[in-house]
Design an enzyme around this catalytic site. Structure first.
Site, PDB file in Angstrom:
ATOM      1  N   LEU A  88       4.964  -7.050  -4.540  1.00  0.00           N
ATOM      2  CA  LEU A  88       5.965  -6.678  -5.538  1.00  0.00           C
ATOM      3  C   LEU A  88       5.945  -5.178  -5.813  1.00  0.00           C
ATOM      4  CD1 LEU A  88       5.561  -9.587  -8.123  1.00  0.00           C
ATOM      5  CD2 LEU A  88       7.045  -9.466  -6.114  1.00  0.00           C
ATOM      6  N   GLY A 133       2.325 -10.164  -3.247  1.00  0.00           N
ATOM      7  CA  GLY A 133       3.618 -10.763  -2.925  1.00  0.00           C
ATOM      8  C   GLY A 133       3.883 -10.851  -1.430  1.00  0.00           C
ATOM      9  N   ASN A 157      -4.324 -10.524  -4.426  1.00  0.00           N
ATOM     10  CA  ASN A 157      -5.319  -9.650  -5.067  1.00  0.00           C
ATOM     11  C   ASN A 157      -4.905  -9.189  -6.463  1.00  0.00           C
ATOM     12  OD1 ASN A 157      -3.211  -8.157  -3.860  1.00  0.00           O
ATOM     13  ND2 ASN A 157      -4.419  -6.285  -3.969  1.00  0.00           N
ATOM     14  N   GLU A 158      -4.007  -9.960  -7.102  1.00  0.00           N
ATOM     15  CA  GLU A 158      -3.481  -9.557  -8.419  1.00  0.00           C
ATOM     16  C   GLU A 158      -4.569  -9.215  -9.425  1.00  0.00           C
ATOM     17  OE1 GLU A 158       0.047 -11.545  -6.549  1.00  0.00           O
ATOM     18  OE2 GLU A 158      -2.120 -11.759  -6.446  1.00  0.00           O
TER      19      GLU A 158
END
Length: 281
Positions: A88, A133, A157-158
């Site tokens: 994203l 994303g 990996n957010e």
């Protein structure tokens, strides 16, 4: 571009055109009508980040292919070296209005719903790193082939950015790698080098870079050898519960995203992350 979809198919008797392209700004789409296989190449340098424009183009391209009877499968890959998609676009989530966040998040939802629920056979030919994303796009396909270079990594990996993968990212991940592997990877925000990604089942196979396209075409042929309706109904049966969960909670998910992303602490960590990226350049 020529009219697309059913009306654009050639009348009998005209010479056959095996390959048609319709290009947008950020995605190049080619359809080989003899095999029924399209390729969608992401070309949004430097890192194919999923901006609102990119996501909108992605959905339109996918819909055009879905509506074209000549198309039965699509290969997703990147035209940018060393990166599949960086995920994203953080600039869409930083310092914008509530309305913008809502519009952006709906586009993210729509992209996943269309790709994960696609009637076509979808193969990800992952020719570079694919965090967050970007990993979700790959996870949403039927089959994943990655270049066997350990420098290329993939994962959700957010958590490393101080944000949380939404429940439907998590659900998609769990259906691919299983609960325990997903739980550990999500909490640690892990990015898995290609060999490790294959070991945990995040990607189905690894190939040398020069063999990637050829392998994707071969895998596609294997999937397309089955009767479409049987394969499509099976896919729908396997994926329905996960899709339905987001469909039932779409607006709530948008509200949760807006309230989370507009928190000052989250905005601060996103700004810090963007600064860090600028310094890396």
């Amino acid at each position: 571009p020529p009219a697309w979809g059913r009306a654009a198919r050639q009348p009998p008797g005209l010479p056959h055109t095996p390959c048609r392209a319709f290009s947008n700004n950020k995605i190049l789409v080619e359809l080989d009508e003899s095999s029924g296989v399209a390729t969608m190449k992401f070309k949004s340098p430097p890192v194919n980040s999923l901006s609102l424009d990119f996501l909108t183009e992605f959905c339109i391209s996918l819909e055009k292919l879905e509506n074209n009877r000549a198309c039965r499968g699509v290969i997703l890959t990147s035209a940018v070296p060393r990166i599949f998609s960086s995920g994203l676009d953080i600039t869409e989530m930083c310092g914008k209005t509530m309305e913008h966040y809502a519009e952006f998040w709906r586009a993210v939802q729509e992209t996943w719903l269309r790709l994960y629920g696609s009637n076509m056979v979808t193969v990800a030919a992952i020719n570079g790193s694919s965090p967050a994303g970007g990993c979700l796009l790959a996870l949403s396909c039927d089959y994943r082939i990655m270049v066997e270079d350990p420098k290329f990594t993939i994962g959700l990996n957010e958590a490393q950015l101080g944000i949380v993968a939404p429940f439907w990212f998590k659900d998609t991940f769990v259906t691919v790698v299983g609960h325990r592997v997903a739980e550990r990877a999500l909490q640690l925000g892990s990015l898995h080098p290609a060999p490790e990604a294959q070991k945990i089942g995040l990607v189905d196979e690894l190939v040398p870079e020069e063999k990637l396209q050829e392998k994707a075409v071969a895998v596609m042929a294997q999937w397309l050898a089955l009767p479409d309706h049987a394969r499509q109904l099976t896919k729908s049966m396997m994926r329905k519960a996960v899709l339905d969960r987001l469909v039932a909670h779409r607006e709530e998910d948008v509200k949760n995203f807006i309230s989370f992303i507009s928190k000052e602490s989250i905005q601060k960590s996103l700004r810090m992350y963007m600064e860090m990226l600028k310094k890396k350049k």
